[in-house]
Design an enzyme around this catalytic site. Structure first.
Site, PDB file in Angstrom:
ATOM      1  N   GLU A  41       0.834  -1.194   0.000  1.00 13.90           N
ATOM      2  CA  GLU A  41       0.000   0.000   0.000  1.00 13.90           C
ATOM      3  C   GLU A  41       0.877   1.256   0.000  1.00 13.90           C
ATOM      4  OE1 GLU A  41      -2.185   0.520   3.622  1.00 13.90           O
ATOM      5  OE2 GLU A  41      -2.547   2.601   3.055  1.00 13.90           O
ATOM      6  N   ASP A  45       0.429   3.885  -2.956  1.00 17.82           N
ATOM      7  CA  ASP A  45       0.067   5.268  -2.718  1.00 17.82           C
ATOM      8  C   ASP A  45       0.974   6.194  -3.535  1.00 17.82           C
ATOM      9  OD1 ASP A  45      -1.183   7.363  -0.702  1.00 17.82           O
ATOM     10  OD2 ASP A  45       0.976   7.728  -0.706  1.00 17.82           O
ATOM     11  N   ASP A 114      -7.298   0.616   0.959  1.00 16.85           N
ATOM     12  CA  ASP A 114      -5.921   0.158   1.174  1.00 16.85           C
ATOM     13  C   ASP A 114      -5.565  -0.968   0.207  1.00 16.85           C
ATOM     14  OD1 ASP A 114      -5.865   1.971   3.196  1.00 16.85           O
ATOM     15  OD2 ASP A 114      -5.785   0.531   4.840  1.00 16.85           O
ATOM     16  N   GLU A 117      -4.909   0.409  -3.310  1.00 12.52           N
ATOM     17  CA  GLU A 117      -3.573   1.006  -3.415  1.00 12.52           C
ATOM     18  C   GLU A 117      -2.501  -0.085  -3.458  1.00 12.52           C
ATOM     19  OE1 GLU A 117      -3.570   5.477  -1.710  1.00 12.52           O
ATOM     20  OE2 GLU A 117      -3.318   3.942  -0.181  1.00 12.52           O
TER      21      GLU A 117
END
Lengths: 232, 232
Positions: A41, A45, A114, A117
């Site tokens: 994640e 991101d 989450d 990502e």
């Protein structure tokens, strides 16, 4: 069964993994095992923020960096990511621990966002940046195309007022409930109340105006949670 | 002259622009003209954060995402970027307005850091993500290699205490100066004072410990500004 299931997901993503274990890890919540999606994640991101930044940069040559940044925030906020994840039916593919399974973790926005990502991060590792970027653009293309900067960039007080007016609701009231310190270190605490809907929020800021904007943003957040279907 | 100068910069960066106007824009501060580096900085920040995230992810398989995130913050904070920019002598190439020129804008950390990010963004547009990533890695490779997570991940109170002890300074004192509200909405304001160095800072937090950590971090920031040569 599992293989068929993730094949369907890969089709929806438009990307096939060489390394299936990466996909599995991206779908694994920390409640399920110690090899989970939290680290993926982190890099996901990164590729998401970079990709959306560039797309907005190219699409809106007239906007400054502060405006681009606010538009991006509206596209990558948890709620927006959870919507994209829901459209992929991502919840069906997640590996969750017992507790999360029982309490409906596969529908929880934070878990969905989450995992989405993490998938972007996993694709970056598996197939390179361009593949991850392409996947993100396939999923966000329409949302980016539909953004109306004049709406999205409204300040929270204006946005809240217009939302309430459109629904014939009482307008919000702002009150300074605390004021401390001397300029330039003053702190204002403001309460924003929407009487008709029995919603209120307090927020602090270095000026009355800043505190009001921040309180209005919190009230809008509560409205969004209470009326999730309605666009704000 | 200008062409020779940017050639030297491109050599230091290890990248030659096809589109020279992109480099010129990346080097142009908003005080100089309306076509400046602010929008490029927005996407440069994206490629920088993504690239450093992936590098740390690969280098530290044992760290969790919170730790990776704190390591990244230490590498991409303004002061660190300004150091990288200074090593490139970036200040010599900047286009600044009159006022900034006179007040030493070409040495200002914020201006240097922003221009560096803008260059990363310009390379992304000019040569693609991989070229920008490669340039960033050339410039940050050594710093990433030298990071010692056990040092970099110390909490601010511990870090401050050790910094002061190593310099035989008085240890900091923490005092709660304000406490408001009821749990879980309590607010603590704590003052952190380093008597010997006449430095202090106040900070708020949801717990006494959180406020202390935050105040310690602010004192460390002041120490860093006052003694820029010393590693904290």
């Amino acid at each position: 069964m599992v293989i068929l299931a993730t094949e369907r997901l890969c089709k929806a993503l438009g990307y096939s993994f060489s390394e299936q274990t990466l996909l599995r890890q991206a779908l694994t919540h920390r409640s399920h095992s110690s090899t989970n999606n939290e680290r993926l994640e982190f890099i996901g991101d990164g590729v998401l923020n970079a990709t959306i930044a560039r797309a907005l940069f190219l699409q809106f040559p007239q906007l400054n960096e502060g405006e681009l940044s606010r538009l991006r925030a509206s596209l990558v906020r948890q709620e927006a990511l959870a919507e994209v994840a829901s459209a992929l039916q991502l919840g069906d593919y997640l590996f969750l621990g017992e507790g999360e399974l029982k309490s409906g973790g596969h529908r929880r926005p934070s878990i969905l966002a989450d995992a989405l990502e993490a998938i972007f991060g996993a694709i970056w590792l598996d197939g390179g940046f361009a593949q991850s970027e392409a996947t993100i653009m396939r999923l966000f293309h329409e949302r980016i195309g539909q953004i109306d900067p004049s709406q999205a960039l409204k300040d929270p007080k204006t946005g809240l007022q217009e939302w309430l007016q459109a629904r014939k609701q009482q307008l919000p009231e702002y009150k300074v409930v605390r004021q401390e310190g001397e300029s330039p270190n003053q702190v204002f605490e403001v309460a924003c109340e929407v009487g008709g809907l029995q919603i209120s929020a307090n927020a602090e800021g270095p000026s009355r105006r800043a505190a009001e904007q921040s309180a209005a943003a919190q009230v809008m957040q509560q409205l969004k949670e209470r009326y999730p279907g309605k666009r704000l």
